[in-house]
Every structure is written in structure tokens, then in C-alpha cells.
Write an enzyme that holds these catalytic residues in place. Structure first.
Site, PDB file in Angstrom:
ATOM      1  N   GLY A 275       0.787  -1.219   0.000  1.00 14.24           N
ATOM      2  CA  GLY A 275       0.000   0.000   0.000  1.00 14.24           C
ATOM      3  C   GLY A 275       0.821   1.271   0.000  1.00 14.24           C
ATOM      4  O   GLY A 275       1.956   1.317  -0.482  1.00 14.24           O
ATOM      5  N   HIS A 276       0.240   2.313   0.583  1.00 12.02           N
ATOM      6  CA  HIS A 276       0.793   3.666   0.550  1.00 12.02           C
ATOM      7  C   HIS A 276       2.148   3.752   1.253  1.00 12.02           C
ATOM      8  O   HIS A 276       3.106   4.302   0.722  1.00 12.02           O
ATOM      9  CB  HIS A 276      -0.219   4.613   1.199  1.00 12.02           C
ATOM     10  CG  HIS A 276       0.126   6.057   1.140  1.00 12.02           C
ATOM     11  ND1 HIS A 276       0.239   6.757  -0.033  1.00 12.02           N
ATOM     12  CD2 HIS A 276       0.383   6.956   2.138  1.00 12.02           C
ATOM     13  CE1 HIS A 276       0.539   8.027   0.220  1.00 12.02           C
ATOM     14  NE2 HIS A 276       0.632   8.169   1.533  1.00 12.02           N
TER      15      HIS A 276
END
Length: 301
Positions: A275-276
Site C-alpha cells: 500500500g501507501h
């Protein structure tokens, strides 16, 4: 059994126009005073603590410097103009402070690591001082329209005069909102230390810390307006560029990573199934890429 050498890490403050800016700095015993310099620019809603493991991994070979922006982490959080103070929380002002920070430390050349908010801060510095940049490492730091998810576009479109706009921003500043940013897109949650979102939320919950984030959220559209300028800078200067990207980022999806190749065709691109906050899950895979890139970028600077 061989024991890896870890760096000493100093925790310091630098006065920049009356603001105490906190920063972490590795002391690279192996490389000495001529070690390559790596400037780490953090994201939202985090601070330099997000780079602690990275600094331990590479800080014995490089001089790694990671500041906290005003209103983040251990740096001062002056009262915002929106609440009757004198500090305007906008991305231009964050860049002004980081420009003063770099000058205050006497840095004249470094490889910059741009993550999330670090991209709009870092690209502002790059257009002001291209001579400072020996290379760019971009990790989920967007500079292209196609790198914005639908949710990110909706968030950026919020304006202070819209009903419930501020509340929508404040909903993201809660523990559930912060944890969502860390966990979304992560493949192995057991590799995700809870310290990241816990520390972020600790600072967000300090008195006077949420209004600066609201002001910055309302100013985020100013970054999108300057994407063309930053892309032109990339095309003109062709900096050595490494793009490492969590491809399941809910805010900045994969097309934003590929877009860098349009303006810097020689850029290196590595996508990761995460993810981020890609370093949280994929640090062992990303560290060798960073080390190899910094060595080559610095030797060519």
C-alpha cells in the site's frame, strides 16, 4: 556470526525563522564526512519517525537527514493564520521552511527521497534549487493527474465554503482514518508494525495539531495546479530517478508511478504489492534498490 553495523543517529533541532525544526541525522562511521547525503521528506500524517528503520538500514553508509515539517512530529506547531496565528499552513510555506532548513545545515547537494507530502515539498525545492539535487527517489509521491484515485480527487476538490468539507477532512485525522492509510493494500498485515499509525495519531491528537492539517488539505489543490511545472522540470533536468511504488495505494494508484517514465525515460521503476506506506512491508526489498541508486547517483553528481 557476523553482526551488522548500525549507525549512530542524532536527534536535533534547527531554528528556521523562529521555528524549531526537529530532525534525525545518521552519523555514518563507515563512510566518514564525505558520505553521500540523503534527505528524507516524509508524508501525511506522519513525520521523520516513519524512516527509523530505513535510517538504521542505510545510515552507516550515508549521511541520512530526516526533518519534521512545522506542525508535524516533534517540530514546532505555530498557531495557524486560520485560527488567529501568524503561520499559514500551505505547501509553499512548508517548502519555505524546508528550504531554510537545507540552507541552515549547509547542504548543497543531496539525493532526495520524496514520499506523499514530500513530493510537493520536494518538487518546490527542486524548481527553486535544481543544483541541490543529485537524484530523486520517489515513493508514492505523486506529480501526475493519472496518479490520483477517484477518492483522492474528491478529497482535493473540498473547499472551506462547502457544507461538511472540514468535517470530512477531520474524519481522516482519527485513529481509524490513520490506520486505514497504513493497512489498505498491505498483503501481510503481520509485517506492519502498529507503531507507525500509533505515533502519527499521538501527534495528531496534540492540542492545536488538527487545524494545520485541515489547512493543508484545503491547499492540496495548489499541488495539482503545479504538476505541469514539475513535469517540465523533470523533462529539462533529467535527474537520476528511482521510482519505488506500492501499487495498491488507495490514494496514488499505479499509473502515477508509470507517468514518471514519460518525462524521465531513463528512470528506474519498481512496483510492489503493498500500500501507501510501502517501506512498512517491503523495506528488505526496497533498501538494496535505494543503496545501489544512491551510490550511482552520487558518483555522477
Amino acid at each position: 556470526m557476523a553482526i551488522l553495523a548500525f549507525p549512530r543517529v542524532a536527534h536535533r533541532y534547527l531554528d528556521v525563522d523562529g521555528i524549531r525544526v526537529f530532525y534525525r541525522e545518521s552519523i555514518p562511521a563507515q563512510a566518514g564526512p564525505d558520505a553521500p547525503v540523503l534527505l528524507l521528506l516524509h508524508g501525511f500524517p506522519s513525520a521523520s519517525h516513519q524512516f527509523r528503520r530505513l535510517i538504521d538500514a542505510i545510515g552507516n553508509s550515508y549521511r541520512v537527514i530526516a526533518p519534521d515539517y512545522p506542525g508535524f512530529g516533534h517540530s514546532d506547531a505555530p498557531l495557524p493564520t486560520s485560527a488567529g496565528g501568524t503561520f499559514g499552513y500551505c505547501f509553499d510555506r512548508l517548502a519555505d521552511t524546508m528550504e531554510g532548513f537545507v540552507k541552515g545545515l549547509g547542504l548543497d547537494c543531496f539525493v532526495a527521497y520524496l514520499f506523499d507530502f514530500g513530493a510537493p515539498v520536494g518538487f518546490r525545492l527542486a524548481t527553486r534549487h535544481p543544483e541541490w539535487f543529485a537524484g530523486l527517489i520517489v515513493q508514492n509521491g505523486n506529480a501526475y493527474e493519472e496518479g490520483l484515485s477517484d477518492g483522492a480527487r474528491d478529497f482535493i476538490a473540498l473547499r472551506p465554503d462547502q457544507p461538511d468539507a472540514e468535517q470530512k477532512i477531520r474524519d481522516l485525522l482519527t485513529l481509524s482514518g490513520t490506520r486505514f492509510q497504513y493497512e489498505t493494500g498491505v498483503g501481510q498485515l503481520e509485517l506492519l508494525a502498529p507503531d507507525g499509525w500509533t505515533l502519527d495519531q499521538h501527534f495528531l491528537d496534540q492540542p492545536g495539531r488538527k487545524q494545520p492539517q485541515v489547512d493543508l488539505a484545503f491547499d492540496y489543490h495548489s499541488n495539482v495546479a503545479r504538476y505541469g511545472e514539475w513535469q517540465a522540470w523533470l523533462r529539462q533536468h533529467q535527474p537520476p530517478t528511482l521510482v519505488v511504488w506500492g501499487k495498491d495505494d488507495p490514494f496514488f494508484p499505479e499509473p502515477g508511478a508509470h507517468a514518471f517514465l514519460r518525462d524521465v525515460p531513463e528512470a528506474e521503476l519498481h512496483l510492489f504489492q503493498t500500500g501507501h506506506f510501502a517501506l512498512e512491508e517491503k523495506l528488505p526489498e526496497i533498501v538494496p534498490l535505494i543503496a545501489d541508486f544512491v551510490d550511482r547517483a552520487w558518483s555522477g553528481s
